[in-house]
Design a protein around this motif. Structure first.
Motif, PDB file in Angstrom:
ATOM      1  N   ASN A  15     -14.026  20.949 -99.809  1.00  0.00           N
ATOM      2  CA  ASN A  15     -12.628  20.815-100.162  1.00  0.00           C
ATOM      3  C   ASN A  15     -11.970  22.152-100.477  1.00  0.00           C
ATOM      4  O   ASN A  15     -12.574  23.031-101.088  1.00  0.00           O
ATOM      5  CB  ASN A  15     -12.458  19.863-101.347  1.00  0.00           C
ATOM      6  CG  ASN A  15     -11.010  19.484-101.554  1.00  0.00           C
ATOM      7  OD1 ASN A  15     -10.364  19.949-102.479  1.00  0.00           O
ATOM      8  ND2 ASN A  15     -10.468  18.666-100.656  1.00  0.00           N
ATOM      9  N   ASN A  16     -10.677  22.249-100.047  1.00  0.00           N
ATOM     10  CA  ASN A  16      -9.916  23.480-100.274  1.00  0.00           C
ATOM     11  C   ASN A  16      -8.817  23.305-101.313  1.00  0.00           C
ATOM     12  O   ASN A  16      -7.953  24.173-101.456  1.00  0.00           O
ATOM     13  CB  ASN A  16      -9.310  23.960 -98.956  1.00  0.00           C
ATOM     14  CG  ASN A  16      -8.284  22.981 -98.388  1.00  0.00           C
ATOM     15  OD1 ASN A  16      -8.040  21.926 -98.970  1.00  0.00           O
ATOM     16  ND2 ASN A  16      -7.676  23.334 -97.256  1.00  0.00           N
ATOM     17  N   GLY A  17      -8.832  22.189-102.012  1.00  0.00           N
ATOM     18  CA  GLY A  17      -7.813  21.942-103.036  1.00  0.00           C
ATOM     19  C   GLY A  17      -6.845  20.853-102.669  1.00  0.00           C
ATOM     20  O   GLY A  17      -6.130  20.333-103.535  1.00  0.00           O
ATOM     21  N   ILE A  18      -6.785  20.486-101.374  1.00  0.00           N
ATOM     22  CA  ILE A  18      -5.984  19.348-100.932  1.00  0.00           C
ATOM     23  C   ILE A  18      -6.950  18.192-100.713  1.00  0.00           C
ATOM     24  O   ILE A  18      -7.886  18.308 -99.912  1.00  0.00           O
ATOM     25  CB  ILE A  18      -5.227  19.648 -99.620  1.00  0.00           C
ATOM     26  CG1 ILE A  18      -4.402  20.928 -99.767  1.00  0.00           C
ATOM     27  CG2 ILE A  18      -4.347  18.466 -99.235  1.00  0.00           C
ATOM     28  CD1 ILE A  18      -3.302  20.840-100.793  1.00  0.00           C
ATOM     29  N   TYR A  19      -6.749  17.082-101.395  1.00  0.00           N
ATOM     30  CA  TYR A  19      -7.763  16.030-101.332  1.00  0.00           C
ATOM     31  C   TYR A  19      -7.162  14.640-101.532  1.00  0.00           C
ATOM     32  O   TYR A  19      -6.019  14.486-101.961  1.00  0.00           O
ATOM     33  CB  TYR A  19      -8.850  16.282-102.382  1.00  0.00           C
ATOM     34  CG  TYR A  19      -8.383  16.190-103.821  1.00  0.00           C
ATOM     35  CD1 TYR A  19      -8.590  15.037-104.567  1.00  0.00           C
ATOM     36  CD2 TYR A  19      -7.730  17.269-104.436  1.00  0.00           C
ATOM     37  CE1 TYR A  19      -8.161  14.949-105.886  1.00  0.00           C
ATOM     38  CE2 TYR A  19      -7.311  17.201-105.755  1.00  0.00           C
ATOM     39  CZ  TYR A  19      -7.518  16.034-106.465  1.00  0.00           C
ATOM     40  OH  TYR A  19      -7.095  15.943-107.771  1.00  0.00           O
ATOM     41  N   ILE A  20      -7.961  13.645-101.200  1.00  0.00           N
ATOM     42  CA  ILE A  20      -7.595  12.237-101.410  1.00  0.00           C
ATOM     43  C   ILE A  20      -7.895  11.916-102.869  1.00  0.00           C
ATOM     44  O   ILE A  20      -9.053  11.889-103.281  1.00  0.00           O
ATOM     45  CB  ILE A  20      -8.404  11.313-100.483  1.00  0.00           C
ATOM     46  CG1 ILE A  20      -8.152  11.680 -99.018  1.00  0.00           C
ATOM     47  CG2 ILE A  20      -8.056   9.845-100.736  1.00  0.00           C
ATOM     48  CD1 ILE A  20      -9.103  11.002 -98.046  1.00  0.00           C
ATOM     49  N   SER A  21      -6.859  11.674-103.641  1.00  0.00           N
ATOM     50  CA  SER A  21      -7.052  11.508-105.078  1.00  0.00           C
ATOM     51  C   SER A  21      -7.096  10.060-105.543  1.00  0.00           C
ATOM     52  O   SER A  21      -7.706   9.747-106.573  1.00  0.00           O
ATOM     53  CB  SER A  21      -5.959  12.260-105.851  1.00  0.00           C
ATOM     54  OG  SER A  21      -4.674  11.922-105.359  1.00  0.00           O
ATOM     55  N   GLU A  22      -6.455   9.144-104.801  1.00  0.00           N
ATOM     56  CA  GLU A  22      -6.437   7.750-105.229  1.00  0.00           C
ATOM     57  C   GLU A  22      -6.087   6.856-104.041  1.00  0.00           C
ATOM     58  O   GLU A  22      -5.284   7.233-103.181  1.00  0.00           O
ATOM     59  CB  GLU A  22      -5.420   7.547-106.361  1.00  0.00           C
ATOM     60  CG  GLU A  22      -5.494   6.201-107.054  1.00  0.00           C
ATOM     61  CD  GLU A  22      -4.565   6.112-108.262  1.00  0.00           C
ATOM     62  OE1 GLU A  22      -4.644   5.112-108.985  1.00  0.00           O
ATOM     63  OE2 GLU A  22      -3.738   7.039-108.464  1.00  0.00           O
ATOM     64  N   VAL A  23      -6.701   5.664-104.000  1.00  0.00           N
ATOM     65  CA  VAL A  23      -6.477   4.717-102.907  1.00  0.00           C
ATOM     66  C   VAL A  23      -6.327   3.323-103.489  1.00  0.00           C
ATOM     67  O   VAL A  23      -7.061   2.930-104.401  1.00  0.00           O
ATOM     68  CB  VAL A  23      -7.655   4.716-101.897  1.00  0.00           C
ATOM     69  CG1 VAL A  23      -7.380   3.737-100.756  1.00  0.00           C
ATOM     70  CG2 VAL A  23      -7.912   6.119-101.362  1.00  0.00           C
ATOM     71  N   MET A  24      -5.386   2.560-102.946  1.00  0.00           N
ATOM     72  CA  MET A  24      -5.279   1.142-103.280  1.00  0.00           C
ATOM     73  C   MET A  24      -5.220   0.367-101.968  1.00  0.00           C
ATOM     74  O   MET A  24      -4.287   0.538-101.179  1.00  0.00           O
ATOM     75  CB  MET A  24      -4.058   0.839-104.141  1.00  0.00           C
ATOM     76  CG  MET A  24      -3.954  -0.642-104.508  1.00  0.00           C
ATOM     77  SD  MET A  24      -2.676  -1.007-105.750  1.00  0.00           S
ATOM     78  CE  MET A  24      -3.456  -0.357-107.241  1.00  0.00           C
ATOM     79  N   SER A  25      -6.229  -0.486-101.734  1.00  0.00           N
ATOM     80  CA  SER A  25      -6.329  -1.213-100.470  1.00  0.00           C
ATOM     81  C   SER A  25      -5.977  -2.694-100.598  1.00  0.00           C
ATOM     82  O   SER A  25      -6.107  -3.441 -99.623  1.00  0.00           O
ATOM     83  CB  SER A  25      -7.749  -1.077 -99.905  1.00  0.00           C
ATOM     84  OG  SER A  25      -8.706  -1.567-100.841  1.00  0.00           O
ATOM     85  N   SER A  26      -5.543  -3.114-101.782  1.00  0.00           N
ATOM     86  CA  SER A  26      -5.118  -4.509-101.971  1.00  0.00           C
ATOM     87  C   SER A  26      -3.980  -4.543-102.986  1.00  0.00           C
ATOM     88  O   SER A  26      -4.106  -5.081-104.082  1.00  0.00           O
ATOM     89  CB  SER A  26      -6.291  -5.377-102.448  1.00  0.00           C
ATOM     90  OG  SER A  26      -5.914  -6.735-102.532  1.00  0.00           O
ATOM     91  N   ASN A  27      -2.869  -3.933-102.596  1.00  0.00           N
ATOM     92  CA  ASN A  27      -1.715  -3.835-103.479  1.00  0.00           C
ATOM     93  C   ASN A  27      -0.922  -5.135-103.472  1.00  0.00           C
ATOM     94  O   ASN A  27      -0.436  -5.579-102.437  1.00  0.00           O
ATOM     95  CB  ASN A  27      -0.826  -2.674-103.026  1.00  0.00           C
ATOM     96  CG  ASN A  27       0.417  -2.516-103.889  1.00  0.00           C
ATOM     97  OD1 ASN A  27       0.424  -2.871-105.067  1.00  0.00           O
ATOM     98  ND2 ASN A  27       1.470  -1.987-103.295  1.00  0.00           N
ATOM     99  N   LYS A  28      -0.813  -5.745-104.624  1.00  0.00           N
ATOM    100  CA  LYS A  28      -0.022  -6.970-104.763  1.00  0.00           C
ATOM    101  C   LYS A  28       1.221  -6.738-105.611  1.00  0.00           C
ATOM    102  O   LYS A  28       2.329  -7.071-105.211  1.00  0.00           O
ATOM    103  CB  LYS A  28      -0.874  -8.084-105.377  1.00  0.00           C
ATOM    104  CG  LYS A  28      -2.116  -8.440-104.578  1.00  0.00           C
ATOM    105  CD  LYS A  28      -1.791  -8.929-103.184  1.00  0.00           C
ATOM    106  CE  LYS A  28      -3.064  -9.322-102.441  1.00  0.00           C
ATOM    107  NZ  LYS A  28      -2.784  -9.711-101.043  1.00  0.00           N
ATOM    108  N   LYS A  29       1.018  -6.145-106.780  1.00  0.00           N
ATOM    109  CA  LYS A  29       2.138  -5.943-107.691  1.00  0.00           C
ATOM    110  C   LYS A  29       2.167  -4.533-108.292  1.00  0.00           C
ATOM    111  O   LYS A  29       3.120  -4.195-109.000  1.00  0.00           O
ATOM    112  CB  LYS A  29       2.082  -6.963-108.835  1.00  0.00           C
ATOM    113  CG  LYS A  29       2.152  -8.418-108.398  1.00  0.00           C
ATOM    114  CD  LYS A  29       2.049  -9.344-109.597  1.00  0.00           C
ATOM    115  CE  LYS A  29       2.109 -10.812-109.176  1.00  0.00           C
ATOM    116  NZ  LYS A  29       1.995 -11.727-110.344  1.00  0.00           N
ATOM    117  N   ALA A  30       1.151  -3.725-108.018  1.00  0.00           N
ATOM    118  CA  ALA A  30       1.048  -2.423-108.678  1.00  0.00           C
ATOM    119  C   ALA A  30       2.163  -1.471-108.267  1.00  0.00           C
ATOM    120  O   ALA A  30       2.642  -0.673-109.066  1.00  0.00           O
ATOM    121  CB  ALA A  30      -0.316  -1.802-108.372  1.00  0.00           C
TER     122      ALA A  30
END
Length: 395
Positions: A15-30
């Motif tokens: 990694n160079n400082g740009i990264y995948i920080s969070e994922v939501m794969s079943s978003n209903k109300k968030a």
């Protein structure tokens, strides 16, 4: 190495400082975008300087296949941006088109890859199966990958982290038919506390704490959860133990909380606080409780007469729209019966003559083959509900 360990090691090495920080794969109300609730991926810059993302790409393929190209967007150090995983041809509106990817994430688990302008993979993350509105990603200090009950799309991941889902309790005895009383033991991973109920209700941390064997000498539904520091509470483990005499037809056990069916506030069979006096007492989404489109959890178990298990799984129970008017009509008959001087007891069972159908309807119809199954429940009201349901299925 586990998938989490592999993702962490790759991150540390590439990694160079740009990264995948969070994922939501079943978003209903968030997170709502207009009238939609799209799944999303958060990209964060911790490089120490501003970075223009033009030329970066996100994909669910291990090659640098152009699944999503980032627009001409500069992220200052510490800032984040979102990519909405909506699928091909889907738009959230013109103002969001540049953030929409032509692929989706699966709530059952997915792999995501982030590539720099030179097509080098600089981050990859295995996203495990996620429940609704639960996210997965790195904490604000990038110490590892965690689950989040409180997601923070576009902001630093500073909320409580979880290692995962606690395993649900296991039972020392198989469920089903028993010829004599048993002593049931429950077990869960080390460090867990088990809470249980024997009245069909969903266990919580206010329920009885398991400390030793549970003696069972009559028809009993045992439901249990495991709670462990740093983990989400386990799913509910449910088993039904049947001590009645031998059976000649299939046996069905439906386990759910009584409040979901018969409480005034949320019971799908009751008139409820918004009941309208004029027939049919409401309309879809308004009026009496039985007009609401509520869905509640239920655990379904089905056995052959010889004890062979056919079904053992969780499901959802709701009142089908086609049946709501029939319940209203039956309530009208009850009301007329009372006016004519009949006692409430004489007509009350009519209220429950049409029970809710579940997603298991077709499978159960095939299993029952137009036969009426014997219903085993702890609560007499549930016995009435279940018997009515399978009477309908048998017609």
């Amino acid at each position: 190495e586990s998938q989490t360990e592999l993702s962490n090691r790759f991150f540390e090495e590439n990694n160079n400082g740009i990264y995948i920080s969070e994922v939501m794969s079943s978003n209903k109300k968030a997170l709502e975008v207009g009238e939609a609730s799209p799944d999303w991926v958060e990209i964060t810059n911790r490089s120490g300087s501003a970075v223009n993302l033009s030329g970066y790409r996100l994909s669910d393929k291990p090659t640098a296949t152009a699944r999503y190209f980032f627009p001409d967007l500069t992220l200052e150090s510490g800032q984040s941006t979102l990519v909405y995983l909506v699928g091909a041809g889907v738009s959230l509106g013109e103002s969001y088109d540049a953030q929409c990817a032509a692929f989706k994430a699966s709530s059952a688990g997915t792999q995501l890859y982030l590539f720099d302008p030179d097509r080098k993979c600089i981050d990859k993350i295995h996203v495990p199966a996620l429940s609704s509105d639960i996210s997965y990603g790195r904490d604000a200090n990038c110490t590892g990958l965690f689950y989040f009950a409180e997601s923070t799309p576009g902001s630093a991941n500073t909320t409580t982290t979880y290692f995962g889902l606690c395993e649900k309790p296991t039972f020392s005895e198989e469920d089903g038919f028993k010829s004599s009383s048993i002593n049931l033991s429950l077990s869960a991973p080390e460090g867990s506390t088990i809470y249980y109920t024997t009245d069909c209700s969903t266990p919580t941390t206010s329920s009885a704490v398991y400390t030793g064997e549970i003696s069972i000498a009559k028809n009993t539904v045992v439901r249990a959860i495991a709670v462990r520091d740093g983990y989400f509470t386990s799913p509910v483990a449910t088993q039904t133990f049947i001590t009645d005499a031998p059976h000649t037809v299939r046996v069905v056990s439906l386990s759910t909380d009584d409040k979901y069916l018969f409480s005034d506030e949320m019971g799908m069979y009751t008139n409820g606080p918004n009941y309208q006096e004029a027939f049919p007492h409401g309309s879809p989404g308004r009026g009496a409780n039985f007009w609401m489109s509520w869905e509640y959890p239920v655990h379904v178990e089905v056995w052959e007469a010889d004890g062979t298990k056919l079904i053992d799984q969780d499901g959802i129970v709701t009142i089908a729209d086609a049946l709501k008017g029939r319940i209203a009509a039956l309530n009208k008959r009850i009301h007329l019966g009372q006016k004519r001087g009949k006692t409430l007891d004489a007509v009350q069972p009519l209220k429950f003559a049409y029970a809710p159908r579940t997603f298991l309807q077709k499978a159960l119809e095939k299993l029952l083959k137009r036969r009426i199954a014997q219903i085993v429940t702890v609560d007499p009201s549930l016995r009435l509900n279940a018997a009515a349901m399978f009477s309908e299925l048998g017609k």
